[in-house]
Write an enzyme that holds these catalytic residues in place. Structure first.
Site, PDB file in Angstrom:
ATOM      1  N   THR A  93      91.391  44.544  94.982  1.00 48.97           N
ATOM      2  CA  THR A  93      91.811  45.142  93.822  1.00 48.97           C
ATOM      3  C   THR A  93      93.009  46.382  93.958  1.00 48.97           C
ATOM      4  OG1 THR A  93      90.271  46.568  93.691  1.00 48.97           O
ATOM      5  CG2 THR A  93      89.635  44.466  92.757  1.00 48.97           C
ATOM      6  N   ASP A  94      92.992  46.765  94.936  1.00 48.08           N
ATOM      7  CA  ASP A  94      94.139  47.986  95.214  1.00 48.08           C
ATOM      8  C   ASP A  94      95.593  47.287  94.682  1.00 48.08           C
ATOM      9  OD1 ASP A  94      92.313  49.870  95.794  1.00 48.08           O
ATOM     10  OD2 ASP A  94      92.499  49.825  97.946  1.00 48.08           O
ATOM     11  N   THR A 130      87.727  42.993  98.701  1.00 48.77           N
ATOM     12  CA  THR A 130      86.333  43.335  98.372  1.00 48.77           C
ATOM     13  C   THR A 130      85.515  42.249  98.345  1.00 48.77           C
ATOM     14  OG1 THR A 130      87.058  45.704  97.733  1.00 48.77           O
ATOM     15  CG2 THR A 130      84.725  44.794  97.096  1.00 48.77           C
ATOM     16  N   GLU A 183     119.982  60.570  76.553  1.00 51.41           N
ATOM     17  CA  GLU A 183     120.756  60.867  77.833  1.00 51.41           C
ATOM     18  C   GLU A 183     120.772  59.651  78.769  1.00 51.41           C
ATOM     19  OE1 GLU A 183     118.213  62.697  76.797  1.00 51.41           O
ATOM     20  OE2 GLU A 183     119.171  64.676  76.337  1.00 51.41           O
ATOM     21  N   TYR A 224      82.472  49.684 103.331  1.00 54.65           N
ATOM     22  CA  TYR A 224      82.240  48.443 103.739  1.00 54.65           C
ATOM     23  C   TYR A 224      83.788  48.065 104.402  1.00 54.65           C
ATOM     24  CZ  TYR A 224      85.227  47.734  99.689  1.00 54.65           C
ATOM     25  OH  TYR A 224      86.170  47.865  98.568  1.00 54.65           O
ATOM     26  N   LYS A 242      94.564  48.932  87.368  1.00 59.97           N
ATOM     27  CA  LYS A 242      93.468  49.564  87.883  1.00 59.97           C
ATOM     28  C   LYS A 242      93.515  51.009  87.530  1.00 59.97           C
ATOM     29  CE  LYS A 242      90.666  49.739  92.032  1.00 59.97           C
ATOM     30  NZ  LYS A 242      90.559  49.720  93.444  1.00 59.97           N
TER      31      LYS A 242
END
Length: 326
Positions: free
Chosen positions: A93-94, A14, A284, A27, A166
């Protein structure tokens, strides 16, 4: 702020995106070349010498091992170049938290490595890209930036790679740190460190993987059955990260299937689908051969799992030690 020599590796996202309208919601990421971006940045007059290299110009959803390998190679060379003071990476950013954490695990902490992105494209009203970039330059050029591992600069905050997440789909304040919050506050005029350097002189913790083993993330849900695990095992998984319910939980049938997978030599990590919180070991886990993800969310737990397997670390106790290390 010193007049540092900074290498900027651009990957798109971005921060290099354009919408064609100042008020349009959608965009296209990765539209602006790093040379054009640095020309605009130069007009701000900050004392830093910048060299830009275009590694990719894409949506960060498409970043993976090939680009990670290229980034690591360029950064490693810059680490050994006395003429280079710091490295910056422009990134979508993802998947920024995954790239940052992978590099944090596989690079020394002798020079600053700073990721920066944006939540709004360059031609949007209130675009945050140039401000974030200016903040990142101030961080990268600071004499106290080394010894902190890889850092992520977003929204006037500096986050450690291991902590950065994020947490929002939109908005300039989309990143937070867990379990630590910001390690510094930055703006184009000032920088305030909130923590002392914690990795001074540290070598790379792990070798960068020659190949990335198959480690899927299994999302837990009500009514889930054991076949969701067996399909992953049959597909050749070397490890499985459970994005579990609550404190890393899953239906009994799924837990039993994961325990069977661990018996077959797969690395099985219990993380959580919850936004925040520690996943601690439970009684466990020893019998099942499970690893507790501690503070790492599923995405970063997967990265660490891949790095460990690639480095020959598959014993649950040794894997747990790596997950528990700050």
């Amino acid at each position: 702020m010193r007049n540092a020599s900074i290498l900027v590796l651009a990957t798109g996202g971005t921060i290099a995106g354009q919408a064609g309208s100042a008020t349009r919601r959608d965009y296209r990421p990765g539209q602006i070349d790093i040379a054009d971006f640095l020309e605009e940045f130069a007009a701000l007059g900050l004392p830093a010498r910048m060299e830009g290299r275009q590694i990719a110009n894409i949506d960060s959803a498409n970043i993976g091992p090939a680009i990670w390998r290229d980034l690591h190679s360029h950064i490693s060379a810059a680490m050994n170049d006395p003429a280079c003071d710091a490295i910056m990476i422009t990134h979508g950013t993802d998947t920024a938290e995954e790239t940052a954490f992978l590099l944090d695990l596989t690079l020394p902490s002798t020079k600053p490595v700073v990721l920066v992105g944006a939540m709004r494209p360059a031609d949007a009203v209130g675009s945050d890209g140039l401000r974030n970039f200016a903040n990142a330059v101030r961080v990268a050029a600071d004499a106290e930036a080394p010894g902190r591992g890889v850092l992520l600069v977003m929204g006037d905050q500096v986050l450690a790679a291991r902590d950065a997440r994020k947490t929002k789909t939109t908005g300039s304040g989309a990143f937070e740190g867990f379990p630590r919050g910001a390690v510094a506050l930055a703006n184009p005029a000032s920088l305030d460190w909130l923590q002392p350097q914690w990795r001074l002189g540290e070598a790379a913790r792990w070798q960068f993987p020659a190949e990335f083993p198959r480690v899927p993330i299994l999302h837990a849900y009500a009514g889930q059955t054991a076949d969701s695990v067996t399909r992953l095992v049959e597909a050749g998984a070397k490890g499985i990260v459970l994005a579990g319910l609550g404190d890393g939980n899953a239906p009994d049938a799924v837990r039993d299937a994961l325990a069977d997978a661990a018996t077959e030599g797969l690395v099985v990590v219990r993380a959580t689908r919850v936004d925040e919180g520690l996943v601690d070991r439970e009684p466990e886990d020893d019998a099942n051969g499970f690893v507790a993800a501690r503070a790492l969310g599923p995405a970063k737990a997967r990265i660490l799992c891949q790095v460990l397997i690639a480095n020959g670390v598959t014993d649950p106790a040794a894997v747990q030690e790596a997950f528990s290390k700050r």
